[in-house]
Design a protein around this motif. Structure first.
Motif, PDB file in Angstrom:
ATOM      1  N   PRO A 237      43.315  30.005  45.176  1.00 50.21           N
ATOM      2  CA  PRO A 237      44.496  30.087  46.051  1.00 50.21           C
ATOM      3  C   PRO A 237      45.792  29.837  45.275  1.00 50.21           C
ATOM      4  CG  PRO A 237      42.757  28.882  47.156  1.00 50.21           C
ATOM      5  CD  PRO A 237      42.273  29.121  45.754  1.00 50.21           C
ATOM      6  N   ALA A 238      46.699  30.817  45.333  1.00 57.75           N
ATOM      7  CA  ALA A 238      47.886  30.808  44.475  1.00 57.75           C
ATOM      8  C   ALA A 238      48.837  29.659  44.786  1.00 57.75           C
ATOM      9  CB  ALA A 238      48.616  32.155  44.608  1.00 57.75           C
ATOM     10  N   ARG A 239      49.282  29.556  46.037  1.00 56.45           N
ATOM     11  CA  ARG A 239      50.316  28.568  46.357  1.00 56.45           C
ATOM     12  C   ARG A 239      49.793  27.142  46.257  1.00 56.45           C
ATOM     13  NH1 ARG A 239      54.527  31.420  47.238  1.00 56.45           N
ATOM     14  NH2 ARG A 239      54.291  33.495  48.134  1.00 56.45           N
ATOM     15  N   LYS A 240      48.538  26.937  46.646  1.00 59.35           N
ATOM     16  CA  LYS A 240      47.974  25.592  46.548  1.00 59.35           C
ATOM     17  C   LYS A 240      47.866  25.159  45.090  1.00 59.35           C
ATOM     18  CE  LYS A 240      45.394  26.045  50.861  1.00 59.35           C
ATOM     19  NZ  LYS A 240      44.091  26.367  51.452  1.00 59.35           N
ATOM     20  N   LEU A 241      47.409  26.094  44.229  1.00 66.82           N
ATOM     21  CA  LEU A 241      47.289  25.756  42.811  1.00 66.82           C
ATOM     22  C   LEU A 241      48.662  25.469  42.203  1.00 66.82           C
ATOM     23  CD1 LEU A 241      45.422  25.477  40.334  1.00 66.82           C
ATOM     24  CD2 LEU A 241      45.754  27.932  39.910  1.00 66.82           C
ATOM     25  N   ALA A 242      49.657  26.310  42.536  1.00 64.07           N
ATOM     26  CA  ALA A 242      51.011  26.114  42.000  1.00 64.07           C
ATOM     27  C   ALA A 242      51.620  24.810  42.501  1.00 64.07           C
ATOM     28  CB  ALA A 242      51.899  27.295  42.382  1.00 64.07           C
ATOM     29  N   ASP A 243      51.406  24.490  43.787  1.00 61.79           N
ATOM     30  CA  ASP A 243      51.956  23.235  44.345  1.00 61.79           C
ATOM     31  C   ASP A 243      51.307  22.012  43.694  1.00 61.79           C
ATOM     32  OD1 ASP A 243      53.606  24.666  45.970  1.00 61.79           O
ATOM     33  OD2 ASP A 243      52.401  24.436  47.786  1.00 61.79           O
ATOM     34  N   ILE A 244      49.985  22.085  43.478  1.00 64.39           N
ATOM     35  CA  ILE A 244      49.277  20.979  42.806  1.00 64.39           C
ATOM     36  C   ILE A 244      49.842  20.804  41.402  1.00 64.39           C
ATOM     37  CG2 ILE A 244      47.060  20.302  41.788  1.00 64.39           C
ATOM     38  CD1 ILE A 244      45.731  21.671  44.269  1.00 64.39           C
ATOM     39  N   TRP A 245      49.973  21.922  40.681  1.00 64.86           N
ATOM     40  CA  TRP A 245      50.440  21.884  39.290  1.00 64.86           C
ATOM     41  C   TRP A 245      51.841  21.290  39.203  1.00 64.86           C
ATOM     42  CZ3 TRP A 245      46.388  23.743  36.425  1.00 64.86           C
ATOM     43  CH2 TRP A 245      46.556  23.730  35.041  1.00 64.86           C
ATOM     44  N   ARG A 246      52.704  21.698  40.145  1.00 66.56           N
ATOM     45  CA  ARG A 246      54.092  21.233  40.129  1.00 66.56           C
ATOM     46  C   ARG A 246      54.169  19.742  40.426  1.00 66.56           C
ATOM     47  NH1 ARG A 246      55.848  24.151  44.123  1.00 66.56           N
ATOM     48  NH2 ARG A 246      55.924  26.088  42.952  1.00 66.56           N
TER      49      ARG A 246
ATOM     50  N   VAL B  38      40.274  20.858  40.178  1.00 64.41           N
ATOM     51  CA  VAL B  38      41.403  20.578  39.286  1.00 64.41           C
ATOM     52  C   VAL B  38      41.457  19.067  39.079  1.00 64.41           C
ATOM     53  CG1 VAL B  38      43.895  20.819  38.937  1.00 64.41           C
ATOM     54  CG2 VAL B  38      42.648  22.571  40.239  1.00 64.41           C
ATOM     55  N   ARG B  39      41.370  18.626  37.812  1.00 64.40           N
ATOM     56  CA  ARG B  39      41.390  17.188  37.506  1.00 64.40           C
ATOM     57  C   ARG B  39      42.530  16.872  36.554  1.00 64.40           C
ATOM     58  NH1 ARG B  39      35.762  18.096  37.237  1.00 64.40           N
ATOM     59  NH2 ARG B  39      34.561  16.907  38.802  1.00 64.40           N
ATOM     60  N   SER B  40      43.201  15.765  36.842  1.00 68.88           N
ATOM     61  CA  SER B  40      44.245  15.271  35.950  1.00 68.88           C
ATOM     62  C   SER B  40      44.384  13.773  36.179  1.00 68.88           C
ATOM     63  CB  SER B  40      45.574  15.978  36.224  1.00 68.88           C
ATOM     64  OG  SER B  40      46.579  15.467  35.362  1.00 68.88           O
ATOM     65  N   GLY B  41      44.118  12.976  35.133  1.00 65.47           N
ATOM     66  CA  GLY B  41      44.181  11.524  35.299  1.00 65.47           C
ATOM     67  C   GLY B  41      43.232  11.080  36.397  1.00 65.47           C
ATOM     68  N   ARG B  42      43.782  10.385  37.384  1.00 63.27           N
ATOM     69  CA  ARG B  42      42.960   9.901  38.499  1.00 63.27           C
ATOM     70  C   ARG B  42      43.005  10.847  39.704  1.00 63.27           C
ATOM     71  NH1 ARG B  42      44.050   3.358  38.624  1.00 63.27           N
ATOM     72  NH2 ARG B  42      43.339   2.929  36.492  1.00 63.27           N
ATOM     73  N   SER B  43      43.599  12.028  39.518  1.00 63.07           N
ATOM     74  CA  SER B  43      43.707  12.995  40.622  1.00 63.07           C
ATOM     75  C   SER B  43      42.598  14.038  40.521  1.00 63.07           C
ATOM     76  CB  SER B  43      45.068  13.701  40.571  1.00 63.07           C
ATOM     77  OG  SER B  43      46.116  12.760  40.586  1.00 63.07           O
TER      78      SER B  43
END
Length: 367
Positions: free
Chosen positions: A71-80, A99-104
């Motif tokens: 999903p484009a917008r969800k991925l972009a919003d998470i990344w931002r 999608v993993r980053s640190g504790r997220s």
């Protein structure tokens, strides 16, 4: 599929590619980005079936090759929303992307990559390079004149004309026309014309930045491909015949008014406050070296502005849509502008003094 990268490496690419994706979709897969990890690189593709943007990034560590649509917008919003310089890992297993980053950690539903459509494009008729600054100028100087949702669908876009001598952009909505020419940047052996749809023009403009690298344009019978660095934008062309713009540009105009662009821009802006919200008409009375700008509305409110101009001729009274005049003055960058007409019922030709690369035609209004 599994890859790891720095947040900043993919941020601009995700934002640009997601910009192509429409919010309302006919096919569920069109709300997703095609993500392909292969040959040591990562490609992101977004499309609405008319415009397609592909971004290829090499600053990515690929642990497992593969492809999926996310999903484009969800991925972009998470990344931002992730912290700056964060390290991010994306892993796809089955119909889920994690999608993993640190504790997220975020888990998104995916769709099969095989369902993702491609924008078809044939052979190229012309190929040429142009600097980003020149292309940005060609787009900015005319794009405001494109029609929006006009039944004459060929006006809902911009004409791109390529000859051996020049590159030219033209846009009109039937009430005004804007034309910008870049001499010495032509290509091919004949005159080629293509109508680039409105969305294609806007996405092309978003793609450009302040860099000094050139842009490669490839024009075919039914597509335009624009390549810049890691990005490749492909847009379908509008199938139609653009009006003969050369007949619209008035010739032999006997009356010429010259004035200070900034003063006129401010005067039009102030007068427009009390103009009719629907018709936006202002009356211009030019007598000697003084232009009087008058506006009124159904509430009987009035505005009057006076600006010093250079004009030699009989008293002239003419009406225009003030928004059209403001749009032109906003894109011209010369200190002085020149407005030429033949009489009170003729279209006006507006140019920046000393610059002949852009001309504007505005039709008069009866007031």
């Amino acid at each position: 599929m599994k890859f790891t990268t720095n947040r900043e490496s993919l941020l601009r690419s995700l934002q640009l590619v997601t910009g192509v994706v429409e919010r309302r979709q006919t096919l569920p897969v069109l709300a997703n980005l095609l993500v392909v990890a292969r040959d040591g690189g990562l490609s992101l593709t977004g499309t609405d079936l008319e415009v397609e943007l592909v971004a290829v990034e090499s600053d990515v560590e690929i642990q497992q090759e593969g492809e999926a649509t996310i999903p484009a917008r969800k991925l972009a919003d998470i990344w931002r929303s992730l912290p700056e310089e964060a390290e991010v890992t994306v892993e796809v297993a089955g119909d889920r992307a994690t999608v993993r980053s640190g504790r997220s950690r975020f888990t998104l539903a995916t769709l099969p990559a095989a369902d993702f459509p491609k924008v078809e494009s044939g052979a190229d008729d012309a190929e040429f390079r142009v600097s980003q600054a020149d292309l940005q100028s060609l787009l900015d100087q005319v794009s405001f004149s494109m029609a929006q949702q006009d039944v004459r669908y060929f006006l809902n876009g911009m004409l791109l004309e390529v000859t051996p001598q020049h590159l030219r952009t033209v846009a009109t909505d039937g009430h005004r026309l804007a034309m910008s020419t870049l001499d010495g940047a032509g290509a091919g052996s004949e005159r080629l014309q293509a109508i680039v749809p409105r969305k294609g023009v806007l996405e092309m403009s978003r793609l450009l930045d302040d860099g000094d690298d050139d842009v490669l344009l490839q024009l075919g019978a039914n597509h335009l491909r624009v390549s810049k660095g890691p990005y490749t934008l492909t847009t379908k062309l509008v199938d139609g015949k653009f009006p003969d713009y050369e007949k619209v540009v008035p010739k032999d105009l006997g009356r010429t008014i010259t004035g200070d662009r900034a003063s006129l821009k401010q005067a039009f802006q102030r007068a427009s406050i009390l103009s009719n919200e629907k018709y936006r008409g202002v009356r211009m009375i030019i007598d000697g070296e003084l232009m009087t700008i008058q506006a009124n509305n159904p509430e009987q409110e009035e505005a009057e502005e006076q600006v010093a101009v250079d004009y030699e001729g009989d008293r002239l009274e003419i009406g225009f849509n003030v928004s059209y005049l403001q749009d032109v003055l906003n894109v011209l960058d010369t200190e002085q502008i020149q407005l030429s007409v033949s009489d009170a019922n003729s279209s006006a030709l507006i140019e920046g003094m000393g610059k002949d690369d852009a001309v504007y035609v505005v039709m008069p209004m009866r007031l």
